[in-house]
Design a protein around this motif. Sequence first.
Motif, PDB file in Angstrom:
ATOM      1  N   UNK A  88      48.702  33.252 -88.338  1.00  0.00           N
ATOM      2  CA  UNK A  88      50.214  34.221 -88.416  1.00  0.00           C
ATOM      3  C   UNK A  88      49.992  34.817 -89.836  1.00  0.00           C
ATOM      4  N   UNK A  89      50.858  34.749 -90.763  1.00  0.00           N
ATOM      5  CA  UNK A  89      51.307  35.271 -91.672  1.00  0.00           C
ATOM      6  C   UNK A  89      49.960  35.493 -92.503  1.00  0.00           C
ATOM      7  N   UNK A  90      48.731  34.943 -92.239  1.00  0.00           N
ATOM      8  CA  UNK A  90      47.574  36.072 -93.174  1.00  0.00           C
ATOM      9  C   UNK A  90      46.536  36.325 -92.140  1.00  0.00           C
ATOM     10  N   UNK A  91      46.784  36.678 -91.208  1.00  0.00           N
ATOM     11  CA  UNK A  91      45.369  36.409 -90.569  1.00  0.00           C
ATOM     12  C   UNK A  91      44.359  37.071 -91.435  1.00  0.00           C
ATOM     13  N   UNK A  92      44.182  37.805 -92.159  1.00  0.00           N
ATOM     14  CA  UNK A  92      42.275  38.677 -92.505  1.00  0.00           C
ATOM     15  C   UNK A  92      42.665  37.996 -94.089  1.00  0.00           C
ATOM     16  N   UNK A  93      43.047  36.987 -94.267  1.00  0.00           N
ATOM     17  CA  UNK A  93      42.607  35.774 -95.277  1.00  0.00           C
ATOM     18  C   UNK A  93      43.161  34.388 -95.361  1.00  0.00           C
ATOM     19  N   UNK A  94      41.631  34.172 -94.959  1.00  0.00           N
ATOM     20  CA  UNK A  94      41.350  32.593 -94.821  1.00  0.00           C
ATOM     21  C   UNK A  94      42.078  31.486 -96.317  1.00  0.00           C
ATOM     22  N   UNK A  95      42.275  32.530 -97.588  1.00  0.00           N
ATOM     23  CA  UNK A  95      42.003  31.761 -98.846  1.00  0.00           C
ATOM     24  C   UNK A  95      44.134  31.580 -98.524  1.00  0.00           C
ATOM     25  N   UNK A  96      44.171  32.339 -98.496  1.00  0.00           N
ATOM     26  CA  UNK A  96      45.925  32.236 -97.944  1.00  0.00           C
ATOM     27  C   UNK A  96      46.213  31.127 -97.180  1.00  0.00           C
ATOM     28  N   UNK A  97      45.460  31.994 -96.043  1.00  0.00           N
ATOM     29  CA  UNK A  97      46.445  30.507 -94.616  1.00  0.00           C
ATOM     30  C   UNK A  97      46.057  28.953 -95.418  1.00  0.00           C
ATOM     31  N   UNK A  98      44.686  28.748 -95.653  1.00  0.00           N
ATOM     32  CA  UNK A  98      44.692  27.451 -96.012  1.00  0.00           C
ATOM     33  C   UNK A  98      45.588  26.975 -97.024  1.00  0.00           C
ATOM     34  N   UNK A  99      46.357  28.231 -97.683  1.00  0.00           N
ATOM     35  CA  UNK A  99      46.860  27.590 -99.013  1.00  0.00           C
ATOM     36  C   UNK A  99      48.180  27.167 -99.004  1.00  0.00           C
ATOM     37  N   UNK A 100      48.432  28.354 -97.946  1.00  0.00           N
ATOM     38  CA  UNK A 100      49.599  27.606 -96.900  1.00  0.00           C
ATOM     39  C   UNK A 100      49.705  26.441 -96.544  1.00  0.00           C
ATOM     40  N   UNK A 101      49.157  25.822 -96.533  1.00  0.00           N
ATOM     41  CA  UNK A 101      49.269  24.812 -95.787  1.00  0.00           C
ATOM     42  C   UNK A 101      48.685  23.299 -97.428  1.00  0.00           C
ATOM     43  N   UNK A 102      47.719  24.114 -98.047  1.00  0.00           N
ATOM     44  CA  UNK A 102      48.533  23.192 -98.895  1.00  0.00           C
ATOM     45  C   UNK A 102      49.371  22.757 -99.794  1.00  0.00           C
ATOM     46  N   UNK A 103      50.524  24.208-100.296  1.00  0.00           N
ATOM     47  CA  UNK A 103      51.846  24.154-100.502  1.00  0.00           C
ATOM     48  C   UNK A 103      52.489  23.345 -99.432  1.00  0.00           C
ATOM     49  N   UNK A 104      52.977  23.486 -98.775  1.00  0.00           N
ATOM     50  CA  UNK A 104      53.611  22.754 -97.765  1.00  0.00           C
ATOM     51  C   UNK A 104      53.475  21.540 -97.861  1.00  0.00           C
ATOM     52  N   UNK A 105      51.941  21.041 -98.175  1.00  0.00           N
ATOM     53  CA  UNK A 105      51.289  19.328 -97.972  1.00  0.00           C
ATOM     54  C   UNK A 105      52.014  19.021 -99.749  1.00  0.00           C
ATOM     55  N   UNK A 106      51.838  19.734-100.284  1.00  0.00           N
ATOM     56  CA  UNK A 106      51.845  18.912-101.820  1.00  0.00           C
ATOM     57  C   UNK A 106      53.773  19.262-101.770  1.00  0.00           C
ATOM     58  N   UNK A 107      54.199  19.987-100.972  1.00  0.00           N
ATOM     59  CA  UNK A 107      55.277  19.528-101.179  1.00  0.00           C
ATOM     60  C   UNK A 107      56.416  17.594-100.435  1.00  0.00           C
ATOM     61  N   UNK A 108      55.874  17.841 -99.072  1.00  0.00           N
ATOM     62  CA  UNK A 108      56.036  17.126 -98.698  1.00  0.00           C
ATOM     63  C   UNK A 108      55.261  15.582 -98.690  1.00  0.00           C
ATOM     64  N   UNK A 109      54.287  16.251 -99.440  1.00  0.00           N
ATOM     65  CA  UNK A 109      53.572  14.924-100.241  1.00  0.00           C
ATOM     66  C   UNK A 109      54.877  13.938-102.123  1.00  0.00           C
TER      67      UNK A 109
END
Length: 203
Positions: A88-109
């Motif tokens: 929703x934040x990066x509709x045309x940027x697959x890398x940014x979409x994925x890294x948004x999840x990775x960044x959140x996961x790194x914080x949670x983990x």
Amino acid sequence: MPTKRSQTPPIEPASDAKPKAAERIRRTARELFYREGIRAIGVEEIVTRAGVTKPSLYRSYASKDELAAEYLRDYEVAFWKVFEAGAQIHPDDARAQLMAYFEGLAQRATQAGYRGCGLTNAVVEYPGDEHPARKVAEEHKQKLRERLIELSTAMGAQDPALLANGLLLLLEGTYSSGQLFGPHGPAESLVKVANQLIDASLR
């Protein structure tokens, strides 16, 4: 483990109390299964914590195994909401979409008390192929791998399947290592390693 109640809990009314009891059971099971593990939690503890009777549980779920499978279906729905939030934040940027999840996961983990991925944990708890919970977890992981291949393709990877496999290994390693090391553990390097892996795949 909570002590058993000395008195028999009142029987819930047959009308509108059923959905409410079912929801309490579902919510309590979700919390206990994730924090303690599915095998470690018995039906008695679930109904005691939920404040319902065993018949209430068995009216909604045929068995504890089915309740565990339902817990994982709920977990999967929540997972995809978080995983796809970047679209929703990066509709045309697959890398940014994925890294948004990775960044959140790194914080949670890297937080104290992190318990990893409930679906991954279920696979470890149930090594056999026939358990309902195992089936839900396996199907989810297959979907996740396919989604990672889609994102890798959109990023322009030379070998999308290879990049997806590497990213999946990073995710699963983070789910596990986060439980072992906590703050300042390997999960702290997740985003950096993922970016390096993606960069290498685009050359």
